[in-house]
Design an enzyme around this catalytic site. Structure first.
Site, PDB file in Angstrom:
ATOM      1  N   LYS A 139     -10.544  -1.145  -0.080  1.00  0.00           N
ATOM      2  CA  LYS A 139      -9.853  -1.713   1.073  1.00  0.00           C
ATOM      3  C   LYS A 139     -10.591  -1.369   2.362  1.00  0.00           C
ATOM      4  CE  LYS A 139      -5.415  -1.532   1.435  1.00  0.00           C
ATOM      5  NZ  LYS A 139      -4.016  -1.041   1.472  1.00  0.00           N
TER       6      LYS A 139
ATOM      7  N   SER B 175       0.819  -1.217   0.000  1.00  0.00           N
ATOM      8  CA  SER B 175       0.000   0.000   0.000  1.00  0.00           C
ATOM      9  C   SER B 175       0.851   1.264   0.000  1.00  0.00           C
ATOM     10  CB  SER B 175      -0.940   0.000   1.210  1.00  0.00           C
ATOM     11  OG  SER B 175      -0.210   0.006   2.422  1.00  0.00           O
TER      12      SER B 175
ATOM     13  N   TYR C  77     -10.923  -8.764   4.648  1.00  0.00           N
ATOM     14  CA  TYR C  77      -9.578  -8.268   4.325  1.00  0.00           C
ATOM     15  C   TYR C  77      -8.571  -9.026   5.177  1.00  0.00           C
ATOM     16  CZ  TYR C  77      -5.831  -4.985   3.161  1.00  0.00           C
ATOM     17  OH  TYR C  77      -4.669  -4.423   2.697  1.00  0.00           O
TER      18      TYR C  77
ATOM     19  N   ASP D  90       6.571  -4.555   8.113  1.00  0.00           N
ATOM     20  CA  ASP D  90       6.693  -5.948   7.681  1.00  0.00           C
ATOM     21  C   ASP D  90       7.940  -6.018   6.813  1.00  0.00           C
ATOM     22  OD1 ASP D  90       4.391  -6.523   8.987  1.00  0.00           O
ATOM     23  OD2 ASP D  90       3.216  -7.055   7.223  1.00  0.00           O
TER      24      ASP D  90
ATOM     25  N   ASP E 228       5.130  -2.191   4.121  1.00  0.00           N
ATOM     26  CA  ASP E 228       5.744  -3.409   3.593  1.00  0.00           C
ATOM     27  C   ASP E 228       7.098  -3.048   3.008  1.00  0.00           C
ATOM     28  OD1 ASP E 228       3.527  -5.199   4.085  1.00  0.00           O
ATOM     29  OD2 ASP E 228       2.471  -4.139   2.495  1.00  0.00           O
TER      30      ASP E 228
ATOM     31  N   ASP F 203       0.743  -0.301   8.260  1.00  0.00           N
ATOM     32  CA  ASP F 203       2.112  -0.796   8.267  1.00  0.00           C
ATOM     33  C   ASP F 203       2.784  -0.480   6.931  1.00  0.00           C
ATOM     34  OD1 ASP F 203       0.818  -2.512   6.597  1.00  0.00           O
ATOM     35  OD2 ASP F 203       1.232  -4.328   7.725  1.00  0.00           O
TER      36      ASP F 203
END
Length: 689
Positions: free
Chosen positions: A256, A129, A265, A195, A142, A140
């Site tokens: 989303k 995202s 989700y 993450d 990624d 978060d």
């Protein structure tokens, strides 16, 4: 402020993966692009593997609905502030420094020359995202760490780097998940969730300006590394394959938000994650290249309620490559034939990003698509507001029976790692229940965890709704024996390589009336009267829309309380099926007793699910109330070509046969003929090579 996506001299911010943006109030707008509410001309470039359904731009009514939708998204707090954006960039810079120091440390320890130590490097690249530009406050990030060939994932990343991070004050909630399909390390850095993936490429020195889109990064790497690298490669491809990036972003942000509100989700639970939703939205953008977000949201549900799964969703043709990595191909790979909802990534090697979807979770998502499609039709008829689309799904009112999965650990740190492992395997419990009951007992995993803060032991609880398969009438005394199912699930959970004393798992059957009080926002279980009152908000939306919902939430109160599922057990209140502890474990019985968690039951008193008469749930074929079909609504028959359901004998080299379906549209008396002509495009998701 130096924003992600800009190149900064002497640094590597260009890798952090966003286009240059400016802020208009709380709204993020791409610089140089037209106002999001303005229609765009038909693009000359072809997008997707088929012709679009419609190239029509928005009407005045569409523009007004788009303004209302964007206002709703802003008011819902989906855009981060400039200050938070700057803090994210600062955190990314700090992580970049940490991984560079980590690689230099390993290079020195392995006896390389001083020059090699000086040149040693790792780079941080974002995906998901954040790279797509649709992240919100608190989301978060990624991130992918790309390192040299001599730095491995198993020891260097998950042990050495893990230890470095664990000693940093800025890092909290450190949680490694090495056995995931894409191994990941989760943590918070200065309060921002990260993450972190790792990819070791076949270079001794990783260049600072590494081009992740170049296929050479895939040379001589394993499949886990390919999956890790593809997150970034896929995100870049998506942005190249949509007609209007800004419209794509707003639509994806909206979808989303909807998916989270409706409980669908979560890739790890068997629903869809961020990349899956991005690919579905991108395909709709290709089918309606001139549409604005308010139109795209409506078309999204209209298309996917009609999509004939397991026909694949693809943004481009599947690419072959001399590197020889397996690509999604049901002709060559037998396991690909059993995917229920294939959503294919556009970057080589093309993969099914939604392999986690099961029969049960696909059923739940189709119910939600149909529910949303009815509401968006009414929004287009000015019979409902956008807020009705985002009503939260009331999971704990939808079923009569639930499985409650409680996990405990000795402390909060152990609980986080234990939770990550159990959550990654929870999907298997759904699959095993489907398998062992021949699909007669349907399972709905809910992608949220809950904590009972009144208990002395650190704990989390997961819930799964249970129901008999629709249309199948149960016989008197018929049983669903899930003893072996839970036993097998327990054994897999106890194989956790980082297991510590105190980690334990409890699986219990609870009826709706017995749901624990900590699930409800007001801190206590709702009475039956209050539960009925709680349906008034959604009922008012439905009445305003002019129809009676066939949704699961409404159906949850249609059956008598006596129609429940019973479990045989030695305990009369809450029956539990609980894993025995590993031999070296300290007994948690005292903790379980103090915390109110059901104590261990003998393995001789195994759980049997019997006499199941479940709540009827919303069927995708349920017709809407005829009262909704007033004079303002017309039904437009559109020729929509879809590939016939793939069978094991599918041949990708042949033309797929097609069957005709009608795709409902909406309009008014003045625009019916124009809409009829506009929507005469065709969907064809043929597998083209």
């Amino acid at each position: 402020m130096q924003l992600a996506g800009e190149k900064k001299e002497g640094n590597s911010w260009h890798r952090f993966g966003r286009l240059r943006v400016c802020f208009r109030g709380a709204e993020m707008v791409v610089s140089g692009s037209p106002n999001g509410s303005q229609p765009t001309s038909q693009p000359a470039k072809k997008y997707g593997i088929t012709k679009p359904i419609s190239v029509a731009g928005p009407t005045e009514a569409d523009l007004q609905r788009n303004i209302e939708l964007e206002k709703f998204l802003i008011d819902s707090g989906l855009y981060e502030s400039k200050e938070e954006g700057a803090r994210r960039e600062e955190v990314l810079g700090r992580i970049d420094q940490v991984v560079k120091g980590w690689v230099k440390l390993l290079t020195r320890q392995r006896g390389y020359t001083d020059q090699m130590v000086e040149d040693a490097n790792a780079v941080i690249i974002t995906f998901g995202s954040y790279r797509l530009g649709v992240h919100g406050p608190g989301a978060d990030i990624d991130t992918l760490c790309v390192g040299p060939s001599y730095v491995n994932r198993e020891e260097d990343f998950f042990i050495v780097l893990h230890n470095i991070l664990s000693e940093m004050e800025e890092v909290t909630e450190l949680q490694p998940v090495p056995d995931a399909h894409v191994p990941v390390m989760k943590f918070k850095f200065q309060g921002i969730s990260i993450d972190l993936l790792y990819a070791s490429i076949s270079l001794l020195v990783v260049p600072e300006d590494l081009d992740i889109a170049n296929g050479s990064v895939l040379y001589d790497v394993d499949e886990q590394t390919v999956r890790s690298l593809n997150g970034c490669r896929v995100a870049d491809q998506i942005l190249k394959l949509v007609p209007n990036v800004e419209h794509f972003r707003t639509t994806l942000r909206c979808l989303k938000f909807w998916a989270k509100r409706r409980g669908v989700y979560s890739n790890v639970t068997g629903f869809l994650g961020g990349v899956n939703w991005a690919l579905l939205v991108a395909r709709v953008c290709q089918l309606y290249p001139s549409a604005i977000p308010s139109m795209l949201v409506s078309r999204f549900f209209r298309v996917y309620t009609q999509w004939r799964w397991p026909n694949p969703v693809m943004l481009c043709s599947i690419e072959e490559n001399e590197l020889g990595f397996p690509v999604w191909d049901p002709r060559r790979n037998p396991r690909d034939r059993f995917h229920h909802m294939p959503i294919i990534t556009p970057a080589y090697p093309c993969m099914n990003s939604s392999y986690n979807v099961s029969i049960s979770t696909l059923r739940v998502m189709m119910e939600q698509f149909n529910h949303a499609n009815r509401i968006t039709e009414d929004i287009e008829l000015n019979k409902a507001q956008w807020s009705c689309l985002f009503e939260p799904y009331r999971f704990f009112e939808a079923y009569k029976n639930y499985l409650q999965v409680d996990i405990i650990a000795a402390d909060a740190v152990d609980l986080l790692t234990w939770k990550g492992w159990v959550e990654s395997r929870l999907r298997q419990l759904t699959l095993k229940i489907e398998r062992d009951t021949n699909g007669m007992l349907q399972c709905h995993p809910y992608p949220h965890e809950y904590a009972d803060t009144s208990k002395p032991c650190p704990n989390f609880a997961f819930f799964l709704g249970l129901q008999r398969k629709e249309g199948v009438r149960g016989q008197e005394g018929q049983q669903f024996d899930i003893r072996g199912t839970v036993d097998e699930f327990r054994q897999e959970i106890n194989m956790y390589m980082f297991w510590k004393p105190g980690m334990d798992i409890y699986v219990s059957h609870v009826r709706r009336k017995q749901l624990p009080a900590f699930l409800f926002p007001d801190g206590h279980k709702r009475s039956r009267m209050l539960r009925h009152v709680s349906l008034d908000a959604e009922k008012s939306c439905e009445e305003a829309s002019g129809f009676q919902s066939g949704s699961a939430e409404k159906n949850a109160k249609r059956k008598a309380d006596s129609e429940t599922m019973d479990l045989k057990s030695t305990r009369p209140e809450k029956q539990a099926f609980i894993s025995p502890q590993p031999p070296e474990s300290a007994s948690p019985e005292s903790c379980a007793s103090r915390s109110g968690i059901t104590s261990h039951t003998s393995f001789n008193d195994r759980v049997i699910v019997e006499s199941l008469t479940m709540v009827d749930r919303d069927s995708s074929s349920e017709m809407r109330s005829s009262g909704h079909l007033d004079s303002e609504k017309c039904t437009l028959a559109n020729d929509v070509e879809m590939v016939n359901t793939m069978h094991e004998s599918i041949n990708l080299e042949e033309q797929a046969s097609v069957s005709e379906h009608s795709l409902p549209g909406v309009g008014n008396k003045n625009s019916r003929e124009q809409i009829r002509l506009d929507l005469m495009g065709r969907i064809c998701c043929s597998l083209t090579q």
